[in-house]
Design an enzyme around this catalytic site. Structure first.
Site, PDB file in Angstrom:
ATOM      1  N   ASN A   1      -0.118  -8.684  -0.816  1.00  0.00           N
ATOM      2  CA  ASN A   1      -1.292  -9.424  -0.372  1.00  0.00           C
ATOM      3  C   ASN A   1      -0.961 -10.911  -0.269  1.00  0.00           C
ATOM      4  OD1 ASN A   1      -3.691  -7.347  -0.754  1.00  0.00           O
ATOM      5  ND2 ASN A   1      -2.334  -7.123  -2.510  1.00  0.00           N
TER       6      ASN A   1
ATOM      7  N   CYS B   1       0.844  -1.199   0.000  1.00  0.00           N
ATOM      8  CA  CYS B   1       0.000   0.000   0.000  1.00  0.00           C
ATOM      9  C   CYS B   1       0.874   1.243   0.000  1.00  0.00           C
ATOM     10  CB  CYS B   1      -0.921   0.007   1.218  1.00  0.00           C
ATOM     11  SG  CYS B   1      -1.946   1.494   1.326  1.00  0.00           S
TER      12      CYS B   1
END
Length: 692
Positions: free
Chosen positions: A277, A268
Site C-alpha cells: 500500500n 494482496c
C-alpha cells in the site's frame, strides 16, 4: 436508560456526522491498514501476536485514530491473520481510536460475535469487501460479484443490529490482474450497493497498483455520479510508483479519507505482482505545507517522526527494508538523529519565511577540559549551517535531570522548534545539550575515573563545574566562543546545575529557565535522598536487548507514562552493551550508561540541594529567572514549591515568569514544556543580562 444496541447506534451516528465536518475543511482522515492489509501477505514465519499488538499500540500513540487490527478469515487461506482475537484482546484500546476488523463472511462474523459476547467493547467496526470484477471475486471468494454482494447483505445487517459500524471495500477499481481494464460504471454500481446495505463509507482500491492519476480521476468522476464523494475513500497500492500521485488526485477530486500502510506494508494474496500500500509516511510528507491537514487523536495530527520510527521498526521485525520513500531518505537518521532529520524535512518547506529553519543539523562532541577539570564532557549541538544571525539571537544550553542524558531533551527541542516555526518570536542561533559527567556517553568515557572516588557521593556541583568548564573554553574538542554568545540555561529537576556562582571566569547569561527545580531545605533532602538512592540501588539495570528493555519499560511503572519519544531515546541513548566494569562477566545484553551506583551517588548529594536553596533568592535577584513546574504535585511536594515561591523567591513578581504545565507532574511532557519554554524565551526582559 438506552439499551446497549441503541446506545452504540447513537454513537455511530455521531461519529458518522463527525466525518462530514472535516470534509468541508480540507482535513484528511487516515485509515491505517498496515496491521491487516499490510501484514496479510507477508511470507515466511508467522508474525507473533505480540508484534502485531505493539505495532497497533505504537500507531495509536502516534495519533492514528482509525486502524485495521486484523481479519476474521480462515488462517488456512491467510495464515498471517491467525490470532486476530488475541490481538484485539491485547491492544490498549485508547479512547477515540477505532480498531476495525475485516469480516469475509458469516462465519467470520459469528467468530467476532462470540468474542464480543465476552468483551463487548473490543471493537466497534467491521469491514466487508468485494471486487469490481467477477474474475477477481472468483479467485478471491469463489463467486461472482453479484453473489458476493448478496452474501454480504446479512453480514452487514447483523453487524449493524449489533451496533457496529460497517465499512466497505471495492477491490480492483482501475485494473484487474485477471481481466484487465475495469469498467468504472461497474465500480459505481458496486460502491452504491455497499452503501445501500448500510456501509458508512466505501474504500475504492487500486489493488494491482497500476492506476495513474488521470485514470483515478476518471474513475472517481464516474462513481460520483451516484455516490456522494464524502462517502468515498482512496486505497492505492504503489506497484508502479504512482500511489502518492493518485492520493493527491483523489484529494483534488473531493475524497477526504485515505487508506495507507506504515512502512508501505502490503500486497494482496489474490493479486499477483501487487506490491504494498501507499506508505503512511509518504502520504504525511506529501501533505506537509499543503492546504490539507491530517486529522489525528485529540484534535491533533499524526506525528510524521513517530510514523517513520514505527515504519523502520516493523520493517526490521520483518527482516527487510521499509518500502517508504521517506524512510529510505532517512535511513541513516533513525533513533537519536530522527527528530533532527525530520525537522529538516518539515522546515525546508518554509524556507524564506523562517530562514533559521532552512537546514537543521546536529553533531556530537567530546570535550576534554583536563587538567583544569578531571572528567571528560559530552555534548550535542543543533544548529543551522551558513545561517546569519543578529546579536540578539539566543544560544540555548540544556542540562538534564538525574538518570537521564542529553538526548532526552530532543523531543522538547523538536516541539520548541515547531513553535518557533509557526509563531516566530525570538531567534535561536543554536542549541546545546550537555551530559552530566556520570551520565550518557560521558559515563562510558569516564567509567574508570568515576570508580576512583565518585562512587559514594557524586555532588551535582560537579555537573555545574563541567558546564562552566565547557562554556569557559578551558579545554579542547569544541571550538565555540560561548563568552560572546547570548546564553539561556534550561535546567531540568535537580539541585544547582546552572548556579555556577564562584567559578571564574564568570559566564554571562541572558536568562535561566528552571524546570521542576528541586532545591529544598535540609528537612526535605534527607528523607527524599534516602528513598531515591535506595530505589536506584535496587532498580533493574540489565536487559537481554534494547528491544526487550523497551517492551518491559513501556508496560511498567512510571516509564509507561512517559512520552514515547522520550522513552525510546532513553533506551537508545541511555543503554549500553555488556560487559562493563560493574558486569565484567556478562557479555550479552544491555545495561544503563549511568550505572545504578552512580545514580544512587547523585541522590546522596544533600549539600547541592540545600546550597542551591540558600543561593536561589540572590540568584533570582541578579539573573532573569523563569520557573516552570508541573501542575500535578506528584513527586515534588506542593509544600516545597510553595516554600520556594513564598520564602526563597519572595513572590512570583520577582521571577521573569512563572508557569505550570497543565496535566503534567514531575516528569513534564515535552509538548507542554516546549510551550512554556517558548513563552519564557519570548518574555521581555528589558535587555538585562547576568553573570554566573
Amino acid at each position: 436508560m438506552l439499551s446497549s444496541t441503541r446506545f452504540r447506534s447513537w454513537r455511530i451516528s455521531r461519529r458518522t456526522l463527525g466525518t462530514l465536518a472535516p470534509f468541508a475543511k480540507n482535513v484528511v482522515n487516515i485509515v491505517e491498514v498496515g496491521a491487516r492489509d499490510g501484514l496479510q501477505n507477508e511470507k515466511g514465519a508467522i508474525i507473533p501476536v505480540e508484534t502485531k499488538v505493539e505495532l497497533i499500540n505504537r500507531l495509536a500513540r502516534a495519533g492514528v485514530t482509525n486502524l485495521e487490527a486484523g481479519s476474521f478469515v480462515s488462517p488456512k487461506w491467510v495464515p498471517q491473520m491467525g490470532g486476530t482475537a488475541d490481538v484485539l484482546k491485547g491492544i490498549d484500546h485508547l479512547p477515540g481510536v477505532h480498531y476495525s476488523v475485516l469480516i469475509p463472511n458469516q462465519r467470520g462474523l459469528d467468530d467476532l460475535f462470540a468474542l464480543l459476547d465476552g468483551q463487548p467493547t473490543i471493537t466497534d467496526e467491521i469491514s466487508i469487501f468485494t471486487a469490481a470484477t467477477d474474475a477477481f471475486n472468483q479467485a478471491n471468494l469463489n463467486c461472482t460479484t453479484a453473489e458476493s454482494l448478496k452474501k454480504l447483505v446479512p453480514v452487514a445487517q447483523a453487524a449493524q443490529d449489533r451496533g457496529l459500524r460497517v465499512r466497505g471495500y471495492v477491490s480492483v477499481v482501475i485494473a484487474c490482474p485477471y481481466s484487465g481494464r475495469v469498467d468504472y460504471k461497474r465500480v459505481r454500481e458496486v460502491a452504491k450497493e455497499l452503501l445501500d446495505m448500510g456501509c458508512y463509507e466505501v474504500s475504492l482500491g487500486d489493488t494491482v497498483g497500476k492506476g495513474r492519476p488521470h485514470e483515478v480521476a476518471e474513475m472517481l468522476e464516474e462513481v460520483k455520479r451516484d455516490v456522494r464523494v464524502e462517502k468515498l475513500a482512496g486505497h492505492f497500492h504503489d506497484t508502479y510508483g504512482t500511489a502518492v500521485a493518485n492520493v493527491l488526485t483523489a484529494l483534488e477530486h473531493g475524497v477526504r479519507t485515505i487508506d495507507s500502510s506504515v512502512g508501505g506494508l502490503g500486497g494482496c494474496p489474490y493479486s499477483p505482482g501487487a506490491t504494498g500500500n501507499v506508505a503512511t509516511e509518504d502520504v504525511l510528507y506529501a501533505l506537509l505545507g499543503s492546504k490539507y491537514r491530517v486529522a489525528g487523536s485529540n484534535g491533533g495530527t499524526i506525528g510524521l517522526e513517530d510514523i517513520v520510527d514505527i515504519g523502520w521498526w516493523i520493517s526490521e521485525k520483518l527482516g527487510r527494508p521499509s518500502a517508504s520513500r521517506v524512510v529510505g531518505r532517512l535511513h541513516d537518521c533513525r533513533y537519536l538523529h530522527l527528530h533532527v532529520a525530520l525537522s529538516e524535512i518539515r522546515f525546508i518547506l518554509l524556507v524564506g519565511r523562517y530562514p533559521m529553519f532552512q537546514k537543521l543539523v546536529s553533531k556530537s562532541y567530546v570535550y576534554d577540559p583536563r587538567p583544569n577539570y578531571p572528567l571528560l564532557i559530552t555534548a550535542k549541538r543543533y544548529w543551522i549551517p551558513d545561517a546569519s544571525y543578529d546579536n540578539d539571537a539566543l544560544t540555548l544550553i540544556f542540562a538534564h535531570g538525574t538518570g537521564f542524558h542529553k538526548e532526552n531533551w530532543e523531543p522538547t527541542i523538536d516541539d520548541l522548534q515547531e513553535l518557533l516555526l509557526r509563531r516566530g518570536g525570538v531567534r535561536v542561533r543554536e542549541i546545546w545539550s550537555i551530559d552530566a559527567p556520570n551520565h550518557g556517553d560521558a559515563a562510558i568515557l569516564n567509567e574508570n575515573t568515576l570508580s576512583w572516588g565518585y562512587e559514594n557521593i557524586f555532588q551535582w556541583e560537579e555537573y555545574a563545574r563541567s558546564i562552566h568548564s565547557f562554556l569557559s573554553g578551558f579545554g579542547t574538542g569544541v571550538d565555540v566562543d560561548f563568552k560572546s554568545r547570548n546564553l539561556v540555561g534550561i535546567v531540568q529537576h535537580r539541585r544547582r546545575r546552572m548556579l555556577t556562582v564562584g567559578y571564574y571566569p564568570q559566564i554571562k547569561f541572558h536568562s535561566v529557565i528552571f524546570c521542576e527545580l528541586m532545591c529544598m531545605p535540609r528537612e526535605y533532602t534527607g528523607p527524599a535522598g534516602n528513598m531515591l538512592s535506595s530505589g536506584a540501588e535496587k532498580r533493574r539495570d540489565t536487559w537481554p536487548s534494547k528491544e526487550e528493555a523497551y517492551k518491559i519499560m513501556k508496560s511498567r511503572g512510571v516509564w509507561s507514562t512517559w512520552d514515547d519519544r522520550v522513552l525510546r531515546l532513553f533506551i537508545e541513548c541511555g543503554l549500553r552493551g555488556l560487559p562493563t566494569l560493574d558486569y565484567p562477566s556478562k557479555t550479552v545484553g544491555v545495561t544503563l550508561k549511568c550505572s545504578r551506583a552512580q545514580e544512587a551517588a547523585c541522590y546522596r548529594d544533600g549539600t547541592g540541594s540545600t546550597r542551591g536553596y540558600r543561593l536561589l533568592g540572590s540568584f533570582v535577584r541578579n539573573v532573569p529567572t523563569h520557573l516552570i513546574y508541573g501542575a500535578i504535585d506528584d513527586y515534588l511536594p506542593a509544600a516545597v514549591k510553595t516554600d520556594i515561591i513564598d520564602n526563597v523567591v519572595r513572590g512570583v513578581e520577582n521571577l521573569a515568569s512563572f508557569s505550570r504545565v497543565e496535566g503534567a507532574g514531575h516528569l513534564v511532557n515535552p509538548r507542554g514544556l516546549a510551550q512554556k519554554i517558548y513563552d519564557a524565551l519570548n518574555t521581555p526582559l528589558g535587555g538585562i543580562g547576568a553573570k554566573l
